[in-house]
Design an enzyme around this catalytic site. Structure first.
Site, PDB file in Angstrom:
ATOM      1  N   GLN A  10       3.428   2.717  -4.578  1.00 62.33           N
ATOM      2  CA  GLN A  10       4.513   3.035  -5.581  1.00 62.33           C
ATOM      3  C   GLN A  10       4.286   4.583  -5.658  1.00 62.33           C
ATOM      4  O   GLN A  10       3.189   5.157  -5.845  1.00 62.33           O
ATOM      5  CB  GLN A  10       4.418   2.372  -6.626  1.00 62.33           C
ATOM      6  N   SER A  95      -2.160  -0.695  -3.177  1.00 65.64           N
ATOM      7  CA  SER A  95      -1.440  -1.353  -4.008  1.00 65.64           C
ATOM      8  C   SER A  95      -0.353  -2.106  -3.562  1.00 65.64           C
ATOM      9  O   SER A  95      -0.738  -3.285  -2.560  1.00 65.64           O
ATOM     10  CB  SER A  95      -0.849  -0.604  -5.197  1.00 65.64           C
ATOM     11  N   LEU A  96       0.878  -2.113  -3.885  1.00 63.10           N
ATOM     12  CA  LEU A  96       1.998  -2.965  -3.080  1.00 63.10           C
ATOM     13  C   LEU A  96       1.792  -2.811  -1.691  1.00 63.10           C
ATOM     14  O   LEU A  96       2.409  -3.532  -0.978  1.00 63.10           O
ATOM     15  CB  LEU A  96       3.418  -2.496  -3.746  1.00 63.10           C
ATOM     16  N   ARG A 120       6.584  -9.574  -8.165  1.00 60.92           N
ATOM     17  CA  ARG A 120       5.513  -8.810  -8.676  1.00 60.92           C
ATOM     18  C   ARG A 120       6.121  -7.576  -9.425  1.00 60.92           C
ATOM     19  O   ARG A 120       5.297  -7.501 -10.535  1.00 60.92           O
ATOM     20  CB  ARG A 120       4.689  -8.210  -7.297  1.00 60.92           C
ATOM     21  N   HIS A 204      -2.809  -2.174 -12.659  1.00 58.76           N
ATOM     22  CA  HIS A 204      -4.186  -2.502 -12.289  1.00 58.76           C
ATOM     23  C   HIS A 204      -5.057  -2.376 -13.515  1.00 58.76           C
ATOM     24  O   HIS A 204      -6.293  -1.447 -13.551  1.00 58.76           O
ATOM     25  CB  HIS A 204      -4.421  -1.368 -11.285  1.00 58.76           C
ATOM     26  N   GLN A 253      -6.089  -8.278  -7.260  1.00 64.58           N
ATOM     27  CA  GLN A 253      -5.598  -6.828  -7.310  1.00 64.58           C
ATOM     28  C   GLN A 253      -4.604  -6.401  -8.265  1.00 64.58           C
ATOM     29  O   GLN A 253      -4.418  -5.344  -8.832  1.00 64.58           O
ATOM     30  CB  GLN A 253      -4.753  -6.725  -5.990  1.00 64.58           C
TER      31      GLN A 253
END
Length: 315
Positions: A10, A95-96, A120, A204, A253
């Site tokens: 992102q 991440s994503l 998510r 996170h 995660q």
């Protein structure tokens, strides 16, 4: 040469993302149409035309970034005979982007990946009321120093290192007051750059536990196949091929640290010399130069980029 295909996270979203591919490739259009259908949403229209305010919303940005990445993967595979299994030793994502990596490696189907990322994004937004949490980038200090600052700033609240992106680039996350205290402590210690990030939730960190619980339930009902190449995961910064371990680490995660610096160092240990970012932006290709100068970083997002890369591979 060992090559890794990596996928952005992102912040890389931009109006117009994927449009060049859509205009020039029916394969790419098929990817965008499949994602639109899976989400019952004209996500590609939002990607191509904006507005940026809507595209940046977490639950739109996450599947959009994945769709742009997988469009590149599919065009490489179907139009240029460049597939992941034969042309990469490893995949990874920030991440994503780890979901994009799993889709590229065949662990997740495209439609499942789109639905999971939509959920998510929504779950992360629901987890913490707007204004309660915050994130900040602290530049110019070692990771261990930032960890100490975050622990000192917590003072009974949550404040933790969320993204270890590169040497001298660490993102912290937690309660808004604690993150602001950490920024002040950083300045008192002579760290000149501590920048609040324009995010809608503190990603996170332990405040994301409600989102992790939601994702655990959704991931438990999702088919996971063995990846065609190992995945360097955010949670472990190590190569993982077991589908159940990959599923579990996607849950971890949500609240855990993105260990990107360590992941790139691990790739170097595994012999990776060429890191190829597939999708929107050039963030990861840029970070690799700060982490391991022995690894060449490059970004592929347009049809011209794909053609040049495929030609180079076959020369």
């Amino acid at each position: 040469m060992t090559r890794a295909f990596v996928f952005p996270g992102q912040g890389s979203q931009a109006v117009g993302m994927g449009k060049d591919l859509s205009d020039n490739s029916s394969v790419a259009r098929d990817v965008f149409n499949e994602v639109n259908e899976a989400l019952s949403q004209d996500l590609s229209g939002l990607m191509f035309d904006g507005p940026i305010e809507d595209l940046t919303l977490t639950f739109n940005a996450q599947p959009a970034l994945m769709a742009a990445s997988i469009a590149v993967v599919r065009v490489l595979e179907k139009e240029f005979d460049v597939n992941v299994a034969d042309n990469a030793g490893y995949v990874a994502g920030h991440s994503l982007g780890e979901y994009s990596a799993l889709a590229a490696a065949g662990t997740l189907s495209l439609s499942d990946t789109a639905k999971l990322l939509k959920l998510r994004g929504e779950a992360m937004q629901r987890a913490v009321p707007v204004g309660v949490g915050a994130m900040a980038a602290i530049m110019g200090a070692e990771f261990s120093v930032i960890e100490e600052i975050a622990a000192e700033a917590a003072d009974g609240e949550v404040c933790t290192a969320a993204n270890d992106n590169a040497d001298g680039q660490v993102v912290i996350s937690g309660h808004k007051g604690a993150v602001e205290r950490a920024m002040e402590i950083a300045k008192e210690r002579g760290i000149k750059r501590a920048i609040p990030l324009p995010v809608s939730a503190p990603f996170h960190c332990p405040l994301m536990q409600p989102a992790a619980d939601e994702m655990a339930a959704a991931l438990a009902d999702t088919t996971f196949n063995a990846p065609c190449v190992p995945v360097i995961t955010n949670v472990s910064a190590d190569a993982v091929s077991d589908p159940n371990a990959l599923r579990d680490q996607l849950v971890e995660q949500i609240t855990g640290r993105v260990r990107w610096r360590e992941s790139v160092l691990k790739m170097g240990e595994l012999g990776v010399t060429d890191l190829v970012e597939l999708g929107t932006g050039k963030v990861l290709g840029g970070l690799v130069r700060r982490i391991n100068k022995e690894i060449k970083g490059r970004s592929i997002q347009t049809m011209a980029d794909i053609e040049a890369f495929a030609t180079e591979l076959k020369s």
